[in-house]
Scaffold this active site. Structure first.
Site, PDB file in Angstrom:
ATOM      1  N   LYS A 109     -35.701 -28.959 -15.598  1.00 26.87           N
ATOM      2  CA  LYS A 109     -35.754 -29.467 -16.977  1.00 26.87           C
ATOM      3  C   LYS A 109     -35.740 -30.987 -16.872  1.00 26.87           C
ATOM      4  O   LYS A 109     -34.715 -31.585 -16.552  1.00 26.87           O
ATOM      5  CB  LYS A 109     -34.579 -28.970 -17.809  1.00 26.87           C
ATOM      6  CG  LYS A 109     -34.563 -29.527 -19.217  1.00 26.87           C
ATOM      7  CD  LYS A 109     -33.291 -29.192 -19.972  1.00 26.87           C
ATOM      8  CE  LYS A 109     -33.218 -30.034 -21.240  1.00 26.87           C
ATOM      9  NZ  LYS A 109     -31.936 -29.832 -21.963  1.00 26.87           N
ATOM     10  N   GLY A 170     -27.372 -32.748 -29.372  1.00 25.25           N
ATOM     11  CA  GLY A 170     -25.992 -32.652 -29.832  1.00 25.25           C
ATOM     12  C   GLY A 170     -25.778 -32.954 -31.301  1.00 25.25           C
ATOM     13  O   GLY A 170     -24.646 -32.945 -31.778  1.00 25.25           O
ATOM     14  N   ALA A 197     -32.938 -28.878 -28.043  1.00 25.95           N
ATOM     15  CA  ALA A 197     -32.026 -29.906 -28.563  1.00 25.95           C
ATOM     16  C   ALA A 197     -32.025 -30.007 -30.083  1.00 25.95           C
ATOM     17  O   ALA A 197     -33.055 -29.839 -30.734  1.00 25.95           O
ATOM     18  CB  ALA A 197     -32.343 -31.290 -27.987  1.00 25.95           C
ATOM     19  N   GLY A 198     -30.846 -30.277 -30.600  1.00 29.21           N
ATOM     20  CA  GLY A 198     -30.683 -30.550 -32.020  1.00 29.21           C
ATOM     21  C   GLY A 198     -30.349 -29.356 -32.887  1.00 29.21           C
ATOM     22  O   GLY A 198     -30.071 -29.498 -34.070  1.00 29.21           O
ATOM     23  N   THR A 220     -24.718 -27.281 -27.446  1.00 27.16           N
ATOM     24  CA  THR A 220     -23.553 -27.725 -28.200  1.00 27.16           C
ATOM     25  C   THR A 220     -23.206 -26.794 -29.353  1.00 27.16           C
ATOM     26  O   THR A 220     -22.018 -26.579 -29.641  1.00 27.16           O
ATOM     27  CB  THR A 220     -23.790 -29.158 -28.730  1.00 27.16           C
ATOM     28  OG1 THR A 220     -24.245 -29.980 -27.645  1.00 27.16           O
ATOM     29  CG2 THR A 220     -22.524 -29.748 -29.297  1.00 27.16           C
TER      30      THR A 220
END
Lengths: 270, 65
Positions: A109, A170, A197-198, A220
């Protein structure tokens, strides 16, 4: 019946990353959990078959990384090492080479971070690093934006998967640019796309899947939940629901109301 | 010799990177190494001779997103 695009038909089957078929469309991060036991339970409950891992400086006295690696191996999942924290092409390439030796996989990644506040990828460095790594035999999963031209350059560099962000890492903001993500899906019909992400909520992950994305990578939102294992299960179900909804072909949105109950034979009408 | 290990000053006997990894307590730990920013595979540690001022990185598996 409306015509089905070929993409829906093909990817109605197992997901494929670089020739590896996977049943689960959730890729789960391993950072920030309250304890190793909770991490392990979250992975199990999520159904994820791929988890992301990283490399950090090790102390010869503490050997903290050894216990973590044992835990991951016991889970029997495939690992996707990252180059998180790398801000230059050189750092990312060296970290990837080190990860390949430690984790025994050519999957990487690829993160080349360009901005400290947003953790936005440095797409110029990303493309350069992707080319170097692909030429060295790596199978690159680039953390990128929804920029179509960057996506094209990454594919030209050898990437066979693209991972645009939903929102800053995050942040839990979900899909910040629905139009851009939809355009990316349309532009790359044959490239597996992963929203990376997000994501903060299962409904946001489901929305990504409803757009036709192949998978979602998140960390997260599970690790920082009050009950990470329960949230992991929720994400697993939401991603599967979103996938099925995409395959089922959602109805078109309309501006005006259309009664769902037939009006023919309605009482009190002449 | 005086080298940097994970950005901390250390004095080791060396002379090879393989010797240093052993002397620093990593033994059979699962780690990867780099010297002055370049990856050094495990199979090449014995032939990688260190000298004063070398910056050695020793990395191990860690949680990641």
């Amino acid at each position: 019946m409306r015509s089905k695009c070929s993409r829906r038909c093909r990817v109605g089957e197992a997901m494929d990353f670089y020739g590896v078929a996977l049943g689960s469309r959730l890729l789960l991060g391993t950072a920030g959990y309250p304890s190793p036991a909770i991490l392990a339970e979250a992975v199990r409950r999520s159904g994820a078959e791929v988890v992301t891992v990283s490399l950090r400086r090790e102390s010869g006295a503490e050997r903290a990384g050894q216990g973590f690696w044992s835990l991951i191996r016991e889970l029997g999942v495939r690992v996707l090492p990252n180059t998180a924290g790398c801000h230059t092409v050189g750092e990312a390439v060296t970290t990837a080479q080190m990860a390949r030796e430690v984790f025994g996989t050519s999957w990487i990644k690829l993160e080349v971070i360009g901005n400290h506040d947003t953790l936005q990828p440095d797409v110029f460095g990303l493309v350069e690093a992707a080319g170097l790594l692909a030429a060295d035999g790596f199978e690159v999963f680039p953390y990128t934006t929804e920029d179509l031209v960057v996506g094209e350059r990454l594919v030209e560099a050898g990437c066979r998967v693209l991972m645009p962000w939903g929102a800053p890492i995050g942040s839990g903001r979900g899909l910040n640019n629905l139009y851009g993500l939809r355009a990316m899906r349309a532009h790359f019909p044959d490239i597996p796309l992963v929203v990376d992400a997000g994501i903060g909520l299962p409904s946001q992950a489901a929305a990504a899947m409803e757009l036709g994305y192949d998978a979602v990578l998140l960390n997260t939102a599970v690790a920082r939940a009050g009950d990470p294992a329960l949230m992991a299960a929720a994400f697993g179900q939401a991603i599967e629901a979103g996938r099925q909804a995409y395959l089922a072909e959602p109805m078109p949105m309309r501006d005006m109301a259309v009664p769902s109950t037939p009006v023919l034979g309605l009482a009190f009408r002449g | 010799m005086k080298i940097l290990v994970n950005n901390a000053a250390r004095e080791i006997a060396g002379p090879s990177l393989a010797d240093a990894v052993e002397q620093l307590g990593f033994g059979n730990a699962v780690v990867a190494t780099a010297v002055d920013g370049d990856f050094v595979p495990a199979r090449k540690r014995a032939s990688m001779m260190l000298r004063d001022g070398h910056a050695v990185e020793v990395l191990a598996p860690m949680q990641g997103g």
